[in-house]
Enzyme design. Sequence first.
Site, PDB file in Angstrom:
ATOM      1  N   ARG A  86      -8.704  -0.757   4.780  1.00 44.19           N
ATOM      2  CA  ARG A  86      -7.719   0.496   3.830  1.00 44.19           C
ATOM      3  C   ARG A  86      -6.653   0.182   3.238  1.00 44.19           C
ATOM      4  O   ARG A  86      -5.358   0.798   2.439  1.00 44.19           O
ATOM      5  CB  ARG A  86      -7.550   1.651   5.093  1.00 44.19           C
ATOM      6  CG  ARG A  86      -8.799   2.790   5.311  1.00 44.19           C
ATOM      7  CD  ARG A  86      -8.462   3.945   5.914  1.00 44.19           C
ATOM      8  NE  ARG A  86      -6.640   4.301   5.377  1.00 44.19           N
ATOM      9  CZ  ARG A  86      -6.032   4.589   6.106  1.00 44.19           C
ATOM     10  NH1 ARG A  86      -6.206   5.289   7.748  1.00 44.19           N
ATOM     11  NH2 ARG A  86      -4.973   4.891   5.908  1.00 44.19           N
ATOM     12  N   LYS A 118       1.156  -1.117  -0.241  1.00 39.60           N
ATOM     13  CA  LYS A 118       0.338   0.254   0.340  1.00 39.60           C
ATOM     14  C   LYS A 118       0.222   1.385  -0.455  1.00 39.60           C
ATOM     15  O   LYS A 118       0.772   1.614  -0.308  1.00 39.60           O
ATOM     16  CB  LYS A 118      -1.087   0.067   1.074  1.00 39.60           C
ATOM     17  CG  LYS A 118      -1.649   1.340   1.021  1.00 39.60           C
ATOM     18  CD  LYS A 118      -2.624   1.059   2.438  1.00 39.60           C
ATOM     19  CE  LYS A 118      -1.466   2.202   3.552  1.00 39.60           C
ATOM     20  NZ  LYS A 118      -1.612   3.069   3.903  1.00 39.60           N
ATOM     21  N   ASN A 119       2.023   1.161   1.244  1.00 42.63           N
ATOM     22  CA  ASN A 119       2.690   2.047   0.777  1.00 42.63           C
ATOM     23  C   ASN A 119       3.688   2.755  -0.064  1.00 42.63           C
ATOM     24  O   ASN A 119       4.140   3.636   0.025  1.00 42.63           O
ATOM     25  CB  ASN A 119       3.306   2.364   2.650  1.00 42.63           C
ATOM     26  CG  ASN A 119       2.603   2.480   3.575  1.00 42.63           C
ATOM     27  OD1 ASN A 119       1.638   2.679   3.136  1.00 42.63           O
ATOM     28  ND2 ASN A 119       3.020   2.863   4.843  1.00 42.63           N
ATOM     29  N   CYS A 143      -4.821   8.817   9.453  1.00 44.06           N
ATOM     30  CA  CYS A 143      -5.039   8.060  10.968  1.00 44.06           C
ATOM     31  C   CYS A 143      -4.579   8.732  11.145  1.00 44.06           C
ATOM     32  O   CYS A 143      -3.790  10.062  11.695  1.00 44.06           O
ATOM     33  CB  CYS A 143      -3.803   6.866  10.516  1.00 44.06           C
ATOM     34  SG  CYS A 143      -4.504   5.427   9.821  1.00 44.06           S
ATOM     35  N   ARG A 166       1.045  14.303  13.290  1.00 43.88           N
ATOM     36  CA  ARG A 166       1.265  14.683  11.757  1.00 43.88           C
ATOM     37  C   ARG A 166       1.641  15.575  11.524  1.00 43.88           C
ATOM     38  O   ARG A 166       0.288  15.442  10.563  1.00 43.88           O
ATOM     39  CB  ARG A 166       0.570  12.998  11.023  1.00 43.88           C
ATOM     40  CG  ARG A 166       0.491  11.485  11.979  1.00 43.88           C
ATOM     41  CD  ARG A 166      -0.205  10.933  11.017  1.00 43.88           C
ATOM     42  NE  ARG A 166       1.309  10.282  10.385  1.00 43.88           N
ATOM     43  CZ  ARG A 166      -0.177   9.708   9.671  1.00 43.88           C
ATOM     44  NH1 ARG A 166      -1.046   8.836   9.325  1.00 43.88           N
ATOM     45  NH2 ARG A 166       1.338   8.448   8.537  1.00 43.88           N
ATOM     46  N   ASP A 207       5.224   0.839  11.764  1.00 42.73           N
ATOM     47  CA  ASP A 207       3.775  -0.057  11.685  1.00 42.73           C
ATOM     48  C   ASP A 207       3.810  -1.447  11.334  1.00 42.73           C
ATOM     49  O   ASP A 207       2.554  -2.039  11.103  1.00 42.73           O
ATOM     50  CB  ASP A 207       3.718  -0.320   9.698  1.00 42.73           C
ATOM     51  CG  ASP A 207       3.248   1.273   9.416  1.00 42.73           C
ATOM     52  OD1 ASP A 207       2.797   2.150  10.300  1.00 42.73           O
ATOM     53  OD2 ASP A 207       3.443   1.800   7.824  1.00 42.73           O
TER      54      ASP A 207
HETATM   55  C1  UD1 Z   1       4.215   7.055   6.525  1.00 40.09           C
HETATM   56  C2  UD1 Z   1       3.719   5.904   6.407  1.00 40.09           C
HETATM   57  C3  UD1 Z   1       3.431   5.731   7.514  1.00 40.09           C
HETATM   58  C4  UD1 Z   1       4.349   4.841   8.494  1.00 40.09           C
HETATM   59  C5  UD1 Z   1       5.154   6.237   8.582  1.00 40.09           C
HETATM   60  C6  UD1 Z   1       6.570   5.879   9.435  1.00 40.09           C
HETATM   61  C7  UD1 Z   1       2.683   6.105   4.245  1.00 40.09           C
HETATM   62  C8  UD1 Z   1       1.444   6.871   3.520  1.00 40.09           C
HETATM   63  N1  UD1 Z   1       2.581   6.152   5.849  1.00 40.09           N
HETATM   64  O1  UD1 Z   1       3.654   7.858   6.698  1.00 40.09           O
HETATM   65  O2  UD1 Z   1       2.222   3.849   6.788  1.00 40.09           O
HETATM   66  O3  UD1 Z   1       3.605   4.876   9.962  1.00 40.09           O
HETATM   67  O4  UD1 Z   1       5.675   6.471   7.146  1.00 40.09           O
HETATM   68  O5  UD1 Z   1       7.392   5.218   8.429  1.00 40.09           O
HETATM   69  O6  UD1 Z   1       3.821   5.490   3.748  1.00 40.09           O
HETATM   70  N2  UD1 Z   1       7.174  14.967  11.095  1.00 40.09           N
HETATM   71  C9  UD1 Z   1       6.815  15.972  10.908  1.00 40.09           C
HETATM   72  N3  UD1 Z   1       6.239  16.924  10.001  1.00 40.09           N
HETATM   73  C10 UD1 Z   1       6.467  17.028   8.741  1.00 40.09           C
HETATM   74  C11 UD1 Z   1       6.362  14.776   8.503  1.00 40.09           C
HETATM   75  C12 UD1 Z   1       6.276  14.449   9.540  1.00 40.09           C
HETATM   76  O7  UD1 Z   1       7.557  16.415  12.312  1.00 40.09           O
HETATM   77  O8  UD1 Z   1       6.496  17.415   7.658  1.00 40.09           O
HETATM   78  C13 UD1 Z   1       6.975  13.139  11.930  1.00 40.09           C
HETATM   79  C14 UD1 Z   1       5.717  12.821  12.148  1.00 40.09           C
HETATM   80  O9  UD1 Z   1       4.797  13.335  13.075  1.00 40.09           O
HETATM   81  C15 UD1 Z   1       5.939  11.772  13.059  1.00 40.09           C
HETATM   82  C16 UD1 Z   1       7.554  10.908  11.734  1.00 40.09           C
HETATM   83  O10 UD1 Z   1       7.919  12.167  11.121  1.00 40.09           O
HETATM   84  O11 UD1 Z   1       6.527  11.877  13.644  1.00 40.09           O
HETATM   85  C17 UD1 Z   1       7.169  10.821  10.611  1.00 40.09           C
HETATM   86  O12 UD1 Z   1       5.942  10.778  10.041  1.00 40.09           O
HETATM   87  P1  UD1 Z   1       6.457  10.248   8.560  1.00 40.09           P
HETATM   88  O13 UD1 Z   1       7.768   9.646   7.874  1.00 40.09           O
HETATM   89  O14 UD1 Z   1       6.479  11.421   7.338  1.00 40.09           O
HETATM   90  O15 UD1 Z   1       4.988   9.135   8.330  1.00 40.09           O
HETATM   91  P2  UD1 Z   1       4.608   9.214   6.587  1.00 40.09           P
HETATM   92  O16 UD1 Z   1       5.218   9.821   6.023  1.00 40.09           O
HETATM   93  O17 UD1 Z   1       2.630  10.505   7.235  1.00 40.09           O
END
Ligand code: UD1
Length: 429
Positions: free
Chosen positions: A408, A22-23, A126, A131, A316
């Site tokens: 999902r 999915k990701n 989620c 986030r 995850d």
């Molecule tokens: C993706 C995955 C999710 C997985 C996560 C971490 C998808 C669709 N989702 O989510 O399943 O759990 O990676 O492996 O691929 N953060 C910030 N600022 C930002 C962006 C992120 O502070 O602009 C923080 C987030 O709050 C979190 C950390 O960085 O604490 C990691 O998040 P991130 O790797 O961005 O997760 P997602 O891409 O949302």
Amino acid sequence: MDRIRIRGGHRLNGEIPISGAKNATLPLMIAALLTEDTLVLENVPRLADVTMLARILGNHGVDMTIRGKRRGKPNGEGDTIHLCAETIADTTAPYELVSRMRASFWVLGPLLARCGEARVSMPGGCAIGTRPVDLHLVGLEALGAEIEVESGYVVARTPNGLKGAHIEFPKVSVGATHHVLMAAVLAEGETVIENAAREPEVGDLAACLGAMGARIDGIGTSRLVINSVARLDGTTHPVLPDRIEAGTYAMAVAMTGGDVVLRGARPDLLEALFPVMEQAGVDMTATNDGIRVARNGGRLDPVTVETSPYPGFPTDLQAQLMALMTMADGTSKITETIFENRFMHVQELVRLGAEIALDGDTATITGVDRLAGAQVMATDLRASVSLVIAGLAATGETVINRVYHLDRGFERIEDKLGRCGADIERLTG
Ligand code: UD1
């Protein structure tokens, strides 16, 4: 709303086909916005998030068709989808759509690269922590985007086009890496992304972009170097197998006992899981066509695990591991370092009889002899599936509400587990 009913206590034996990730699928679909040509994705999982993203992309003018659906296709083989963004009809991604799936926020960068402007609602998704998207915006600004936030929307423009830049993320973010990478492939000159996420799904996106004509070095490392090209072409790309789905089923087998081959799973993408399972007393071995997981008799041993970005133990799989450890012979500790609020499953596991104490980012799980079935519900995807794992071992009946979270991210979960001997059923309506 559908529910899942499980009558626990059955061992799992047989074979589970692993779907496309999915990701990886989500950013790959979004990459279709970067070209006027057709992008063909193979091994696409049949998931609610894929359908939702197709709707969102359709709103921008992306034409999507599903081909290759044949009767008698081997179980588990995914769809082949054709995406064509010949013309971008609309550069706005509205709240009603983006709020339902966080990853759809990533259309911002490709729309900017292609059209020079975009208006995208701040994301939902989620409920696992706050986030934010600050890293995404800082990255796009470094590439020359002018960004304002107006009434819950990010409004971005590039009057002079996107320009290559040196970007160092202060924190590893999978989403920000996908997003900035997609914008950078069409930015003029060279872009360097330091502290990029090394998740295999980022590598899969980069490989697909490469096949579309992008020039990307450092794939699989934390330093990506991107050199501009004038345009991207279409290509055909198979989505890599879902390591999280594979890890989840591995834990289901560990929980119930039995012997299952996870067909199509890639052991090299789950290196952090093997030692943890070994420590817990589960046999996990790489085979020619996937991963074999077996556990016969005896209780599991406890483990101490901390989540971290790839190649560390994935966040995850944290909820699933916690479900597994609820029945270990001793005390386990699981520390969540990626998301600050990813413990919603704890309360529900406790309803099934688990003993878990939370202290900041660490959960201490004291193994119990038995879990007892109950009504439970979860508010995020991985938390829901942890309840399935617990339910498979609990005595009596477990009913999991709000199954749409599972749909999902897990394709035909009741079917895949049912074929291996689980007593699991979807209750519709
Ligand atoms: C993706 C995955 C999710 C997985 C996560 C971490 C998808 C669709 N989702 O989510 O399943 O759990 O990676 O492996 O691929 N953060 C910030 N600022 C930002 C962006 C992120 O502070 O602009 C923080 C987030 O709050 C979190 C950390 O960085 O604490 C990691 O998040 P991130 O790797 O961005 O997760 P997602 O891409 O949302």
